[in-house]
Design a protein around this motif. Structure first.
Motif, PDB file in Angstrom:
ATOM      1  N   MET A 136       0.815  -1.222   0.000  1.00  0.00           N
ATOM      2  CA  MET A 136       0.000   0.000   0.000  1.00  0.00           C
ATOM      3  C   MET A 136       0.846   1.268   0.000  1.00  0.00           C
ATOM      4  O   MET A 136       0.324   2.374  -0.104  1.00  0.00           O
ATOM      5  CB  MET A 136      -0.953  -0.003   1.201  1.00  0.00           C
ATOM      6  N   VAL A 137       2.168   1.098   0.083  1.00  0.00           N
ATOM      7  CA  VAL A 137       3.072   2.242  -0.004  1.00  0.00           C
ATOM      8  C   VAL A 137       2.874   2.985  -1.318  1.00  0.00           C
ATOM      9  O   VAL A 137       3.208   4.165  -1.441  1.00  0.00           O
ATOM     10  CB  VAL A 137       4.538   1.780   0.175  1.00  0.00           C
ATOM     11  N   GLU A 138       2.303   2.305  -2.313  1.00  0.00           N
ATOM     12  CA  GLU A 138       2.047   2.965  -3.597  1.00  0.00           C
ATOM     13  C   GLU A 138       1.097   4.147  -3.437  1.00  0.00           C
ATOM     14  O   GLU A 138       1.188   5.128  -4.196  1.00  0.00           O
ATOM     15  CB  GLU A 138       1.510   1.959  -4.618  1.00  0.00           C
ATOM     16  N   LYS A 178       1.686   8.061  -4.559  1.00  0.00           N
ATOM     17  CA  LYS A 178       0.710   8.834  -5.347  1.00  0.00           C
ATOM     18  C   LYS A 178       0.419  10.180  -4.692  1.00  0.00           C
ATOM     19  O   LYS A 178       0.303  11.207  -5.371  1.00  0.00           O
ATOM     20  CB  LYS A 178      -0.589   8.041  -5.497  1.00  0.00           C
ATOM     21  N   LYS A 179       0.297  10.184  -3.363  1.00  0.00           N
ATOM     22  CA  LYS A 179      -0.026  11.432  -2.657  1.00  0.00           C
ATOM     23  C   LYS A 179       1.135  12.418  -2.726  1.00  0.00           C
ATOM     24  O   LYS A 179       0.927  13.625  -2.936  1.00  0.00           O
ATOM     25  CB  LYS A 179      -0.381  11.137  -1.198  1.00  0.00           C
ATOM     26  N   ILE A 180       2.353  11.940  -2.566  1.00  0.00           N
ATOM     27  CA  ILE A 180       3.520  12.823  -2.668  1.00  0.00           C
ATOM     28  C   ILE A 180       3.573  13.433  -4.065  1.00  0.00           C
ATOM     29  O   ILE A 180       3.834  14.633  -4.235  1.00  0.00           O
ATOM     30  CB  ILE A 180       4.814  12.049  -2.363  1.00  0.00           C
ATOM     31  N   SER A 223       5.045  13.212 -11.391  1.00  0.00           N
ATOM     32  CA  SER A 223       4.474  11.888 -11.648  1.00  0.00           C
ATOM     33  C   SER A 223       4.797  10.908 -10.527  1.00  0.00           C
ATOM     34  O   SER A 223       5.857  11.004  -9.900  1.00  0.00           O
ATOM     35  CB  SER A 223       5.007  11.332 -12.969  1.00  0.00           C
ATOM     36  N   PRO A 224       3.890   9.952 -10.285  1.00  0.00           N
ATOM     37  CA  PRO A 224       4.179   8.914  -9.298  1.00  0.00           C
ATOM     38  C   PRO A 224       5.457   8.144  -9.629  1.00  0.00           C
ATOM     39  O   PRO A 224       6.191   7.750  -8.729  1.00  0.00           O
ATOM     40  CB  PRO A 224       2.948   8.004  -9.370  1.00  0.00           C
TER      41      PRO A 224
END
Length: 278
Positions: free
Chosen positions: A244-246, A250-252, A259-260
């Motif tokens: 879930m670190v993804e 995405k938020k950063i 871009s992610p």
């Protein structure tokens, strides 16, 4: 992607650990499995030695210096009191999979009944210093825990004789203290907390945290989950898993307007540099 802070060895995964590990492997996640005292540190090393995409951090969390009731959103338990055993952790640190000492630090969020803030610090400070000495001896990074003790931690870090290579885990402080940690050469670890909506009772705290994300140089950021805790949106309220670190990435990317993929590449390189992972 590298989840620089997770607890995959905790009891929260005792029934389906293999499935969780498989999901992480399928998504190409590298894990830093973090210990909080003797048994969980040993378990972190044991699991890291089984998988090429896992590493371990070993140390004594400040909540385990005193026995106290922990009541968090995700779990409730009585912390087990333990003193830092330098030789035990030094021996554990001989594993090539150990990349850091920690998580260790200062925690004034939980003051055990009958104790004063100063009594807590009188034990937490030297315990952190002992773990700093071990990190220096073994040439390892540090994973630093700070909760409601930023002023005390900055003061302590400033008093140390040698520079620390490491991360401030689950940073939720403001930009004022963030700058102090960055000036000390440390990196900031962001978790799913940055994805949480602002609290109606205190929206400023979350806005302040997102300001830190926006201002912090990308080359000084690492991403983490603290799994099984702090599941990011859209998984809020569920058990967190390292993949879930993804969502943190995405938020950063959203906050920084990039871009992610750029965030994923940069934070992976940052983590490899800090923890000396090839």
């Amino acid at each position: 992607m590298i989840d620089t802070h997770c607890h995959i060895q905790f009891n929260a995964y005792k029934n389906d650990q293999a499935d969780v590990i498989k999901r992480c492997q399928e998504k190409g996640i590298i894990l830093n499995v973090v210990g909080t005292q003797k048994d969980t540190s040993q378990a972190a090393v044991e699991i890291a030695e089984k998988f090429p995409f896992m590493y371990a951090s070993i140390g004594l969390h400040p909540i385990h210096l005193f026995s106290t009731h922990i009541d968090e959103e995700e779990s409730k338990f009585l912390s087990r009191e333990e003193d830092f055993d330098y030789e035990y952790y030094k021996n554990l640190g001989q594993s090539p999979k150990v990349v850091a000492i920690g998580e260790c630090g200062l925690d004034l969020y939980r003051i055990p009944e009958g104790k004063t803030k100063e009594e807590i610090l009188e034990k937490q400070r030297p315990t952190f210093t002992a773990q700093y000495n071990l990190a220096q001896e073994l040439g390892l990074a540090m994973v630093i825990h700070v909760r409601e003790a930023h002023e005390e931690m900055v003061e302590l870090l400033t008093s140390l004789t040698s520079k620390i290579r490491g991360t401030v885990h689950c940073y939720t402080g403001n930009w004022h203290y963030a700058q102090k940690y960055l000036a000390l050469g440390l990196n900031l670890g962001f978790t799913g907390v940055i994805t949480f909506p602002p609290k109606k009772s205190d929206p400023q705290t979350q806005l302040s945290l997102l300001e830190v994300v926006r201002n912090c140089p990308l080359d000084r950021i690492v991403v983490e989950t603290d799994a099984p805790y702090l599941a990011p949106n859209p998984y809020r309220g569920k058990r967190c898993e390292p993949w879930m670190v993804e969502e943190v990435i995405k938020k950063i990317a959203e906050v920084k307007g990039i871009s992610p993929k750029e965030v994923a590449v940069a934070t992976t390189e940052n983590a490899k540099k800090i923890f000396k992972i090839a």
